[in-house]
Design an enzyme around this catalytic site. Structure first.
Site, PDB file in Angstrom:
ATOM      1  N   SER A  77       2.295   3.654  -3.079  1.00 25.86           N
ATOM      2  CA  SER A  77       2.278   4.396  -1.520  1.00 25.86           C
ATOM      3  C   SER A  77       4.071   3.627  -1.616  1.00 25.86           C
ATOM      4  CB  SER A  77       1.379   3.501  -0.949  1.00 25.86           C
ATOM      5  OG  SER A  77       1.229   1.964  -0.695  1.00 25.86           O
ATOM      6  N   ILE A 126       0.224   9.492  -5.669  1.00 22.30           N
ATOM      7  CA  ILE A 126      -0.758  11.169  -6.098  1.00 22.30           C
ATOM      8  C   ILE A 126       0.525  12.727  -5.481  1.00 22.30           C
ATOM      9  CG2 ILE A 126      -2.296  12.420  -4.277  1.00 22.30           C
ATOM     10  CD1 ILE A 126      -3.137  10.260  -2.888  1.00 22.30           C
ATOM     11  N   GLN A 156      -3.451  -5.259   6.860  1.00 21.06           N
ATOM     12  CA  GLN A 156      -2.557  -4.820   6.684  1.00 21.06           C
ATOM     13  C   GLN A 156      -1.499  -5.565   8.567  1.00 21.06           C
ATOM     14  OE1 GLN A 156      -3.570  -0.856   5.602  1.00 21.06           O
ATOM     15  NE2 GLN A 156      -1.608  -0.883   5.341  1.00 21.06           N
ATOM     16  N   SER A 215      -6.507   5.832   5.797  1.00 22.73           N
ATOM     17  CA  SER A 215      -5.384   6.049   4.156  1.00 22.73           C
ATOM     18  C   SER A 215      -6.808   6.138   2.829  1.00 22.73           C
ATOM     19  CB  SER A 215      -4.729   4.945   3.876  1.00 22.73           C
ATOM     20  OG  SER A 215      -5.558   3.635   3.559  1.00 22.73           O
ATOM     21  N   SER A 272      -4.622  -2.285  -7.389  1.00 20.71           N
ATOM     22  CA  SER A 272      -2.692  -2.400  -6.518  1.00 20.71           C
ATOM     23  C   SER A 272      -1.874  -0.574  -6.265  1.00 20.71           C
ATOM     24  CB  SER A 272      -1.853  -3.068  -7.514  1.00 20.71           C
ATOM     25  OG  SER A 272      -0.528  -2.954  -7.025  1.00 20.71           O
ATOM     26  N   ASN A 273      -2.081  -0.730  -5.069  1.00 15.54           N
ATOM     27  CA  ASN A 273      -1.665   1.052  -4.918  1.00 15.54           C
ATOM     28  C   ASN A 273      -0.212   1.456  -4.208  1.00 15.54           C
ATOM     29  OD1 ASN A 273      -1.308   3.412  -4.024  1.00 15.54           O
ATOM     30  ND2 ASN A 273      -2.212   3.181  -1.822  1.00 15.54           N
ATOM     31  N   ASP A 306     -14.254  -5.212 -23.890  1.00  9.99           N
ATOM     32  CA  ASP A 306     -13.420  -4.402 -24.948  1.00  9.99           C
ATOM     33  C   ASP A 306     -13.023  -2.348 -24.024  1.00  9.99           C
ATOM     34  OD1 ASP A 306     -15.481  -2.560 -24.977  1.00  9.99           O
ATOM     35  OD2 ASP A 306     -17.140  -3.941 -25.835  1.00  9.99           O
ATOM     36  N   ASP A 366       2.498  -5.523   0.607  1.00 15.81           N
ATOM     37  CA  ASP A 366       3.872  -5.435  -0.138  1.00 15.81           C
ATOM     38  C   ASP A 366       4.165  -5.754   1.315  1.00 15.81           C
ATOM     39  OD1 ASP A 366       6.697  -5.278  -0.656  1.00 15.81           O
ATOM     40  OD2 ASP A 366       6.904  -3.368   0.157  1.00 15.81           O
ATOM     41  N   HIS A 412      -9.044  -8.477 -22.633  1.00 15.65           N
ATOM     42  CA  HIS A 412      -9.708  -8.256 -23.400  1.00 15.65           C
ATOM     43  C   HIS A 412     -10.488  -9.573 -24.594  1.00 15.65           C
ATOM     44  CE1 HIS A 412     -10.485  -5.062 -26.564  1.00 15.65           C
ATOM     45  NE2 HIS A 412      -9.124  -4.835 -26.714  1.00 15.65           N
TER      46      HIS A 412
HETATM   47  N1  COA Z   1       0.031   8.272  -3.361  1.00 23.35           N
HETATM   48  C1  COA Z   1       1.025   8.913  -2.200  1.00 23.35           C
HETATM   49  N2  COA Z   1       0.634   8.352  -0.883  1.00 23.35           N
HETATM   50  C2  COA Z   1      -0.193   7.272  -0.739  1.00 23.35           C
HETATM   51  C3  COA Z   1      -0.427   6.780  -2.191  1.00 23.35           C
HETATM   52  C4  COA Z   1      -0.121   7.375  -3.092  1.00 23.35           C
HETATM   53  N3  COA Z   1      -0.447   6.379  -3.840  1.00 23.35           N
HETATM   54  N4  COA Z   1      -1.045   5.792  -1.122  1.00 23.35           N
HETATM   55  C5  COA Z   1      -0.864   5.560   0.150  1.00 23.35           C
HETATM   56  N5  COA Z   1      -0.499   7.289   0.101  1.00 23.35           N
HETATM   57  C6  COA Z   1       0.054   7.551   1.839  1.00 23.35           C
HETATM   58  C7  COA Z   1      -1.820   7.046   2.579  1.00 23.35           C
HETATM   59  O1  COA Z   1      -2.129   7.747   2.590  1.00 23.35           O
HETATM   60  C8  COA Z   1      -0.819   6.639   3.810  1.00 23.35           C
HETATM   61  O2  COA Z   1      -0.464   8.551   4.700  1.00 23.35           O
HETATM   62  P1  COA Z   1      -0.614   8.976   5.689  1.00 23.35           P
HETATM   63  O3  COA Z   1       0.004   8.781   6.620  1.00 23.35           O
HETATM   64  O4  COA Z   1      -1.226  10.206   5.686  1.00 23.35           O
HETATM   65  O5  COA Z   1      -2.134   7.950   6.325  1.00 23.35           O
HETATM   66  C9  COA Z   1       1.031   6.209   3.840  1.00 23.35           C
HETATM   67  O6  COA Z   1       0.863   6.723   1.858  1.00 23.35           O
HETATM   68  C10 COA Z   1       0.209   5.068   4.466  1.00 23.35           C
HETATM   69  O7  COA Z   1      -0.250   4.241   3.918  1.00 23.35           O
HETATM   70  P2  COA Z   1      -0.435   2.470   3.584  1.00 23.35           P
HETATM   71  O8  COA Z   1      -0.315   2.397   5.382  1.00 23.35           O
HETATM   72  O9  COA Z   1       0.533   1.741   2.577  1.00 23.35           O
HETATM   73  O10 COA Z   1      -1.606   2.727   3.420  1.00 23.35           O
HETATM   74  P3  COA Z   1      -2.558   2.337   2.049  1.00 23.35           P
HETATM   75  O11 COA Z   1      -4.288   1.526   2.610  1.00 23.35           O
HETATM   76  O12 COA Z   1      -2.695   3.226   1.464  1.00 23.35           O
HETATM   77  O13 COA Z   1      -1.846   0.787   1.603  1.00 23.35           O
HETATM   78  C11 COA Z   1      -1.056  -1.070   0.601  1.00 23.35           C
HETATM   79  C12 COA Z   1      -2.593  -0.211   1.526  1.00 23.35           C
HETATM   80  C13 COA Z   1      -1.130  -2.422   1.580  1.00 23.35           C
HETATM   81  C14 COA Z   1      -1.546  -0.706  -0.111  1.00 23.35           C
HETATM   82  C15 COA Z   1       0.441  -0.777   0.704  1.00 23.35           C
HETATM   83  O14 COA Z   1       0.956  -0.587   2.692  1.00 23.35           O
HETATM   84  C16 COA Z   1       1.234  -1.939   0.215  1.00 23.35           C
HETATM   85  O15 COA Z   1       1.652  -2.527   0.352  1.00 23.35           O
HETATM   86  N6  COA Z   1       1.445  -0.964  -1.397  1.00 23.35           N
HETATM   87  C17 COA Z   1       2.605  -1.726  -2.009  1.00 23.35           C
HETATM   88  C18 COA Z   1       1.290  -2.790  -3.483  1.00 23.35           C
HETATM   89  C19 COA Z   1       2.289  -3.174  -4.625  1.00 23.35           C
HETATM   90  O16 COA Z   1       3.441  -3.505  -3.592  1.00 23.35           O
HETATM   91  N7  COA Z   1       1.466  -3.271  -5.494  1.00 23.35           N
HETATM   92  C20 COA Z   1       2.686  -3.668  -6.496  1.00 23.35           C
HETATM   93  C21 COA Z   1       2.317  -5.460  -6.886  1.00 23.35           C
HETATM   94  S1  COA Z   1       2.861  -5.951  -8.397  1.00 23.35           S
END
Ligand code: COA
Length: 452
Positions: free
Chosen positions: A373, A396, A348, A276, A369-370, A426, A319, A422
């Site tokens: 996704s 994205i 994962q 990913s 934190s992504n 800075d 998540d 902070h």
């Molecule tokens: N924008 C668009 N697409 C995205 C993306 C983003 N920011 N991030 C991931 N994707 C895509 C991936 O590339 C993948 O696509 P593919 O099937 O074509 O390869 C698909 O979404 C699924 O990705 P995922 O299995 O989620 O893997 P990852 O490595 O990108 O993310 C985690 C892994 C653990 C970060 C994610 O599953 C997760 O849990 N995210 C939520 C985090 C969260 O809750 N944050 C808030 C905390 S308060």
């Protein structure tokens, strides 16, 4: 210490999921009777756990090392295994109830041993030695069961390892570093090679369905205790509130990275790994942290001292069905992008199975934190103390942008939102770090120049 040969079945070294106690001694005294099997100390200061799953019911026959139940603390999930051969007579807890360390978990009617077995006295070799040693000298070696097992498997005495964790706690990386010094090898940060996992199933991202289950309307309020990872979130986020957060956002053009990942994805897939964007985000962050180590630091509670961390153990907000958890990829600074992807796949898999352990969930030094996704463009991430910085990534999106010639092109744009402590960092430093991180991602070939 081992009186009788041939009684090897109880000499099996305690596995990660076995609590290291002296129950084997009491087992021999109590065979043929009903034994209260108590929840022993898991370490890490954990006093209570939530019972998440029973693998046995009353009347079931169990053997030593059979799984009894799965419990979850605010730090990790642990499988409890039996120390006895016998029949389960009583379960002390229902699912989702809190079980306390030192209190009975199940009653087991132990099998009566034959006369010839009566005088056998034995304990698990390494764990017994360790415990005796510790108790006599009054020096407790702080380490999780997983770390103890890793040391045992590599014939390393914990007393010879210098712990880099809190209060001298021995961490997995300390064992790996110790091993690396002995063998002169540079080891990967975690036992990736041990577990070969199939790539996680791709998520269905086509149409977000807002409501998947029909809501149950009871018309009544419902109050329930916060448990497990939710309880941990209360603790960490309350501590985080004391930190003055500096927020900084920017957009990143991932057009080149999107193309590159498309090329590399099938190659990684052929090696059994799902690639990913996260491994690129982590590697770029690590390259940035090498230039701005203050973002990979921790401060003590009174904010009197700052510790610059040698390892880039980058946490990933994940998540899961159990709630938000943040396992970390260890030593990203010495990992290739493929190695990061491999470890991320493993985390994962463990996360979705509810099997992330203390080793994976502790020792983080910086977090990403992504949330993108799942959805969203901007976020306001909250620092995970004692860390000092965190980044949240938006989705994205294909958006029109101008190139250097002033022509419109279809760009792949992602927003990033940083939060930094902070008191010690800075805004200019965050901005410079973010610019560097962004330049690696916008021109992924740059990363090649700096990869170790
Ligand atoms: N924008 C668009 N697409 C995205 C993306 C983003 N920011 N991030 C991931 N994707 C895509 C991936 O590339 C993948 O696509 P593919 O099937 O074509 O390869 C698909 O979404 C699924 O990705 P995922 O299995 O989620 O893997 P990852 O490595 O990108 O993310 C985690 C892994 C653990 C970060 C994610 O599953 C997760 O849990 N995210 C939520 C985090 C969260 O809750 N944050 C808030 C905390 S308060």
């Amino acid at each position: 210490m081992f009186v009788k040969p041939g009684a090897a079945k109880v000499e099996k070294i305690a596995s990660e999921t076995h609590f290291l106690t002296s129950v084997v001694m009491s087992r021999l005294a109590l065979h043929g009777q009903i034994v209260q099997f108590k929840l022993s100390d898991i370490g890490e200061g954990i006093r209570e756990v939530t019972v998440k799953e029973w693998y046995v019911k009353e009347g079931d026959t169990v053997s030593q090392f059979d799984s009894i139940c799965e419990v979850q603390s605010d730090k990790a999930s642990v499988t409890i295994t039996s120390r006895y051969d016998g029949v389960i007579k009583k379960l002390y807890y229902n699912l989702d109830e809190i079980a306390y360390v030192g209190k009975p978990l199940v009653d087991i009617e132990t099998e009566a041993l034959k006369d010839s077995e009566e005088d056998v006295v034995e304990t698990p070799a390494v764990s017994h030695d360790e415990h005796t040693h510790q108790e006599i000298k009054g020096q407790k070696t702080l380490a999780t069961p997983a770390v103890r097992r890793l040391a045992m498997e590599n014939n390393i005495k914990l007393s010879e390892v210098v712990g880099s964790g809190k209060d001298g706690r021995i961490l997995k990386e300390d064992i790996l570093n110790y091993l690396a010094k002995q063998t002169g090898a540079i080891l990967p940060p975690s036992p990736k090679a041990e577990i070969v996992l199939p790539p996680p199933k791709p998520k269905d991202r086509t149409i977000p369905i807002p409501i998947s289950k029909p809501p149950v309307l009871t018309g009544k309020d419902r109050t329930e205790p916060l448990k497990g990872f939710h309880k941990a979130m209360v603790k960490t986020m309350t501590a985080a509130l004391k930190i003055p957060h500096f927020g900084y956002c920017d957009e990143v053009d991932l057009t080149e990275l999107v193309k590159l990942r498309e090329e590399l994805k099938p190659i990684a897939f052929a090696r059994g790994i799902k690639l990913s964007f996260m491994p690129f985000f982590l590697k770029a962050a690590s390259l940035g942290l090498l230039q701005f180590p203050i973002l990979n630091a921790s401060v003590d509670e009174d904010c009197q001292n700052i510790t610059y961390k040698a390892s880039h153990n980058i946490g990933i907000a994940m998540d899961t069905e159990q709630g938000l958890i943040v396992p970390n990829v260890k030593n990203v600074q010495i990992c290739s992008i493929f190695e990061i992807a491999t470890e991320l796949n493993r985390l994962q898999e463990l996360g979705s199975a509810g099997q992330l352990g203390t080793a994976e969930l502790t020792g983080g030094t910086f977090t990403l934190s992504n949330i993108g996704s799942i959805g969203g463009t901007y976020a306001k991430p909250v620092i995970l103390p004692p860390e000092v910085a965190i980044g949240a990534l938006g989705s994205i999106k294909s958006l029109p942008r101008f190139n250097q010639k002033g022509e419109v092109y279809k760009a792949q744009i992602m927003n990033v939102s940083w939060s930094a402590d902070h008191r010690v960092i800075d805004g200019a430093t965050v901005s410079r770090f973010s610019n560097l991180w962004k330049s690696y991602l916008e021109n992924p070939a740059f990363m090649l120049l700096d990869l170790k």
